[in-house]
Design a protein around this motif. Structure first.
Motif, PDB file in Angstrom:
ATOM      1  N   GLN A   1      -1.263   3.895   1.268  1.00 23.89           N
ATOM      2  CA  GLN A   1      -2.236   4.487   2.189  1.00 23.89           C
ATOM      3  C   GLN A   1      -3.663   4.150   1.784  1.00 23.89           C
ATOM      4  OE1 GLN A   1      -1.135   8.649   2.200  1.00 23.89           O
ATOM      5  NE2 GLN A   1       0.459   8.358   3.758  1.00 23.89           N
ATOM      6  N   ARG A   2      -3.940   4.177   0.488  1.00 19.46           N
ATOM      7  CA  ARG A   2      -5.302   3.863   0.020  1.00 19.46           C
ATOM      8  C   ARG A   2      -5.629   2.396   0.256  1.00 19.46           C
ATOM      9  NH1 ARG A   2      -6.570   7.826  -4.048  1.00 19.46           N
ATOM     10  NH2 ARG A   2      -8.399   6.664  -4.763  1.00 19.46           N
ATOM     11  N   VAL A   3      -4.679   1.512  -0.026  1.00 19.32           N
ATOM     12  CA  VAL A   3      -4.909   0.070   0.152  1.00 19.32           C
ATOM     13  C   VAL A   3      -5.095  -0.261   1.629  1.00 19.32           C
ATOM     14  CG1 VAL A   3      -3.810  -2.197  -0.002  1.00 19.32           C
ATOM     15  CG2 VAL A   3      -3.758  -0.650  -1.967  1.00 19.32           C
ATOM     16  N   LYS A   4      -4.188   0.217   2.467  1.00 18.37           N
ATOM     17  CA  LYS A   4      -4.220  -0.115   3.891  1.00 18.37           C
ATOM     18  C   LYS A   4      -5.428   0.493   4.593  1.00 18.37           C
ATOM     19  CE  LYS A   4      -0.306  -2.445   4.127  1.00 18.37           C
ATOM     20  NZ  LYS A   4      -0.197  -3.856   4.575  1.00 18.37           N
ATOM     21  N   SER A   5      -5.955   1.608   4.079  1.00 18.47           N
ATOM     22  CA  SER A   5      -7.138   2.205   4.700  1.00 18.47           C
ATOM     23  C   SER A   5      -8.376   1.357   4.473  1.00 18.47           C
ATOM     24  CB  SER A   5      -7.377   3.618   4.140  1.00 18.47           C
ATOM     25  OG  SER A   5      -7.776   3.571   2.776  1.00 18.47           O
ATOM     26  N   VAL A   6      -8.342   0.529   3.437  1.00 16.46           N
ATOM     27  CA  VAL A   6      -9.482  -0.349   3.136  1.00 16.46           C
ATOM     28  C   VAL A   6      -9.307  -1.701   3.827  1.00 16.46           C
ATOM     29  CG1 VAL A   6     -10.775  -1.507   1.298  1.00 16.46           C
ATOM     30  CG2 VAL A   6      -9.857   0.801   0.925  1.00 16.46           C
ATOM     31  N   LYS A   7      -8.160  -2.321   3.630  1.00 14.11           N
ATOM     32  CA  LYS A   7      -7.877  -3.639   4.214  1.00 14.11           C
ATOM     33  C   LYS A   7      -6.422  -3.658   4.680  1.00 14.11           C
ATOM     34  CE  LYS A   7     -11.230  -6.016   1.236  1.00 14.11           C
ATOM     35  NZ  LYS A   7     -11.404  -6.929   0.068  1.00 14.11           N
ATOM     36  N   PRO A   8      -6.173  -3.380   5.939  1.00 11.94           N
ATOM     37  CA  PRO A   8      -4.786  -3.258   6.417  1.00 11.94           C
ATOM     38  C   PRO A   8      -3.984  -4.553   6.340  1.00 11.94           C
ATOM     39  CG  PRO A   8      -6.352  -3.137   8.248  1.00 11.94           C
ATOM     40  CD  PRO A   8      -7.154  -3.052   6.991  1.00 11.94           C
ATOM     41  N   TRP A   9      -4.636  -5.687   6.183  1.00 13.76           N
ATOM     42  CA  TRP A   9      -3.916  -6.958   6.100  1.00 13.76           C
ATOM     43  C   TRP A   9      -3.420  -7.268   4.680  1.00 13.76           C
ATOM     44  CZ3 TRP A   9      -9.165  -6.511   7.015  1.00 13.76           C
ATOM     45  CH2 TRP A   9     -10.012  -6.907   5.975  1.00 13.76           C
ATOM     46  N   VAL A  10      -3.878  -6.522   3.681  1.00 13.32           N
ATOM     47  CA  VAL A  10      -3.432  -6.772   2.310  1.00 13.32           C
ATOM     48  C   VAL A  10      -1.965  -6.379   2.193  1.00 13.32           C
ATOM     49  CG1 VAL A  10      -3.669  -6.012  -0.092  1.00 13.32           C
ATOM     50  CG2 VAL A  10      -5.707  -6.585   1.242  1.00 13.32           C
ATOM     51  N   LYS A  11      -1.135  -7.305   1.747  1.00 13.48           N
ATOM     52  CA  LYS A  11       0.304  -7.065   1.661  1.00 13.48           C
ATOM     53  C   LYS A  11       0.613  -6.114   0.512  1.00 13.48           C
ATOM     54  CE  LYS A  11       1.806 -11.571   3.454  1.00 13.48           C
ATOM     55  NZ  LYS A  11       0.488 -12.254   3.488  1.00 13.48           N
ATOM     56  N   MET A  12       1.462  -5.134   0.789  1.00 15.15           N
ATOM     57  CA  MET A  12       2.013  -4.279  -0.251  1.00 15.15           C
ATOM     58  C   MET A  12       3.380  -4.825  -0.638  1.00 15.15           C
ATOM     59  SD  MET A  12       0.119  -1.797  -1.354  1.00 15.15           S
ATOM     60  CE  MET A  12       1.497  -1.066  -2.253  1.00 15.15           C
ATOM     61  N   SER A  13       3.580  -5.034  -1.932  1.00 10.96           N
ATOM     62  CA  SER A  13       4.882  -5.527  -2.400  1.00 10.96           C
ATOM     63  C   SER A  13       5.208  -4.917  -3.747  1.00 10.96           C
ATOM     64  CB  SER A  13       4.875  -7.064  -2.508  1.00 10.96           C
ATOM     65  OG  SER A  13       4.110  -7.488  -3.626  1.00 10.96           O
ATOM     66  N   CYS A  14       6.447  -5.091  -4.157  1.00 10.66           N
ATOM     67  CA  CYS A  14       6.857  -4.678  -5.494  1.00 10.66           C
ATOM     68  C   CYS A  14       8.006  -5.557  -5.950  1.00 10.66           C
ATOM     69  CB  CYS A  14       7.252  -3.197  -5.532  1.00 10.66           C
ATOM     70  SG  CYS A  14       8.814  -2.831  -4.702  1.00 10.66           S
TER      71      CYS A  14
END
Length: 565
Positions: A231-244
């Motif tokens: 939520q914190r990452v996507k609120s800043v830049k929604p195009w940044v991929k979340m992965s693990c």
């Protein structure tokens, strides 16, 4: 027998058997235009990079050049995603307001190297058309008395758990979720990253409490951390991929046992749920296994991908004689199966790849990844196409060299990039990976050979990976009537050898240099005046300049050539 009539377990067995029957033909198909080709680049202890410390202006440049050379090799072998270890063990490789510098860069824990290593790495990756994902090691914070763990114990008393000699963040604490989300937001806000990659986002397997833990409760604790970060990452830049990078087996399948080591049940990583609920865009499962411990579980990830990106991690380090001494065929067979079912791949680790352990680098470069590949678009996040480029022109820049240029309405060069295609057929087929010559290019021009038989097309691509309709080069005949008296000809190249013009002898050449059109040296070849050709078998497909180099260090341009196998 109709595949639809089989139950899920028999269907998996049927597909599994069919894949091996078809393996010899897999590489004969056209290579995919979209495929994740990733590598983990480890900084802890300088395992992959750096191999020297930055303590002066000269040593800073040496350390930077080490990374440049590594990225050049990765690019040449088709890698399009670099997972760079950014948070290590409660320490980082950038100037952070949260945690101290790791000692891998300067040689002194807590002391910076004199430059921002993360910003530098991002710029260098983007110059090469590669994505950079900030690899964040989450729970482990290093030795109990190490700098990272010691700093966190002072900052958040009671939130660091000791297991043997090491410290771990408490996976059940809201403080852990908020703190890790803050670090990831800091990196996202301050840097032009393409992704946040979470490592060890799970319960430590040696935590005593894990034996009696309610698995649904444990999964919710870990998911709470993932949700806070996403939520914190996507609120800043929604195009940044979340992965693990979850444990390589999600869970037991209907026919194959995970031997008690899996993501979902053993360490409470509900990675499939994170895909389903939009908390993750991409997974890099650590599938460091072989045979029946690999193939059915790769199919299981595919079947539960929810339309997101899956790029299994391959344990190429096991090919080292110091490890398990696997044969190369174990890895190449895994790569072939992954491509046949539409999955990407990731190598662990970079150094085992670039060192060509058992020939894996040469296989990737010369057989498996002959052409560039784009990272699949995030269609689940955004489906809008970017506007098409306009004003495509090709003008002679110098003898034998032309400049391809175009325009676009987007003024922010970090938001729109460009893919360039070339073919001797018109119009250029932009669905064919063999036509890709440059990917994710941020500037709006490209130097190309002044070859009237080559046609070009350009597409715009946004940060989600969505691609515009192609802008095809005009078929006007103005450029075809230009003088062809250039002393820098387009040299003949058959994919194995390039013709060396007689001008090389006139320059007292001792060596021949092959350079990219951006001026980066690719290889140096000893010059023999008796040979009319030079071998370029180890050079990847693309457009190159051939130069001479004499014993005084003087270099001359001899001509341009295109490798198109």
């Amino acid at each position: 027998m109709c595949l639809e009539t089989l139950n899920s377990s028999h269907k998996m067995r049927f597909i599994y058997t069919l894949l091996f029957a078809l393996l010899p033909a897999v590489l004969a198909y056209s290579q995919p235009k979209h495929e994740v080709r990733a590598v983990w680049l480890t900084t802890i202890g300088g395992l992959d990079w750096p191999h020297s410390y930055a303590q002066s202006a000269q040593s800073i440049e040496k350390q930077k050049n080490e990374l440049r050379l590594t990225l050049d090799k990765l690019q040449t072998a088709g890698i399009n995603t670099v997972l760079l270890q950014t948070r290590i063990r409660g320490t980082v490789i950038y100037p952070s307001s949260y945690e101290p510098w790791d000692g891998c860069l300067s040689g002194f824990p807590g002391k910076g190297p004199g430059y921002d290593a993360l910003a530098f790495a991002i710029d260098e990756c983007h110059k090469r058309g590669m994505e950079l994902h900030a690899w964040i090691v989450t729970m482990p914070v290093g030795k109990w008395d190490g700098l990272g763990c010691r700093s966190l114990r002072k900052k958040m008393p009671g939130n660091i758990i000791k297991i043997k000699a090491d410290g771990y963040m408490d996976p059940e604490s809201r403080q852990t979720a908020d703190y890790l989300a803050g670090i990831c937001e800091e990196v996202t806000r301050r840097y032009d990253i393409d992704g946040i990659h979470l490592d060890y986002i799970r319960y430590p397997e040696e935590l005593p409490k894990l034996k009696s833990l309610s698995r649904p409760a444990g999964r919710e604790f870990i998911t709470r951390i993932v949700r806070a970060i996403s939520q914190r990452v996507k609120s800043v830049k929604p195009w940044v991929k979340m992965s693990c990078s979850p444990i390589g087996k999600y869970d037991d399948t209907t026919r194959y046992w995970s031997h008690g080591w899996n993501a979902n049940t053993t360490v409470c990583q509900d990675a499939v749920g994170w895909l389903r609920d939009g908390l993750m865009d991409e997974l890099f499962p650590m599938m460091y296994f072989r045979d029946n411990n690999f193939f059915p579980f790769a199919l299981d990830w595919k079947e539960q991908s929810h339309g997101r990106i899956i790029a299994p991690g391959l344990g190429i380090y096991f090919m080292s004689p110091r490890e398990a001494n696997w044969p190369l065929s174990d890895i190449t067979r895994e790569l072939e199966v992954l491509r046949s079912i539409g999955l990407g791949h990731a190598y662990f680790r970079s150094k085992f790849f670039t060192d060509d352990t058992k020939g894996i680098y040469q296989f990737a470069k010369n057989d498996y990844c002959l052409f560039p590949s784009l990272v699949p678009p995030m269609t689940w996040a955004r489906q809008k196409q970017p506007a098409m480029p306009f004003g495509l022109e090709r003008k002679r820049e110098a003898q034998g060299v032309a400049c391809l240029s175009w325009q676009h309405g987007e003024k922010d060069t970090t938001m729109i990039m460009f893919n360039i295609y070339a073919s001797r057929e018109y119009p250029v087929n932009t669905d064919d990976a063999r036509c890709l010559v440059a990917i994710r290019r941020q500037c709006r021009h490209l130097l190309v050979p002044d070859d009237t038989e080559m046609h070009y097309a350009v597409t715009a691509t946004d940060r989600y990976g969505s691609e515009s309709n192609p802008l095809q080069e005009s078929m006007g005949d103005e450029r075809n009537t230009q003088s062809r008296t250039s002393p820098l000809p387009v040299l003949t190249c058959d994919g194995a050898d390039v013709t060396v013009p007689e001008a090389a002898h006139e320059t007292d050449a001792e060596y021949l240099l092959v350079e990219t059109m951006q001026g980066c040296a690719v290889t140096m070849i000893a010059y023999n005046a008796h040979n009319q050709t030079a071998s370029i078998r180890q050079v990847q497909d693309g457009v190159y300049m051939l130069r001479s180099l004499n014993n005084k260090g003087i270099s001359h341009r001899l001509g341009m050539f295109i490798i198109k196998r």
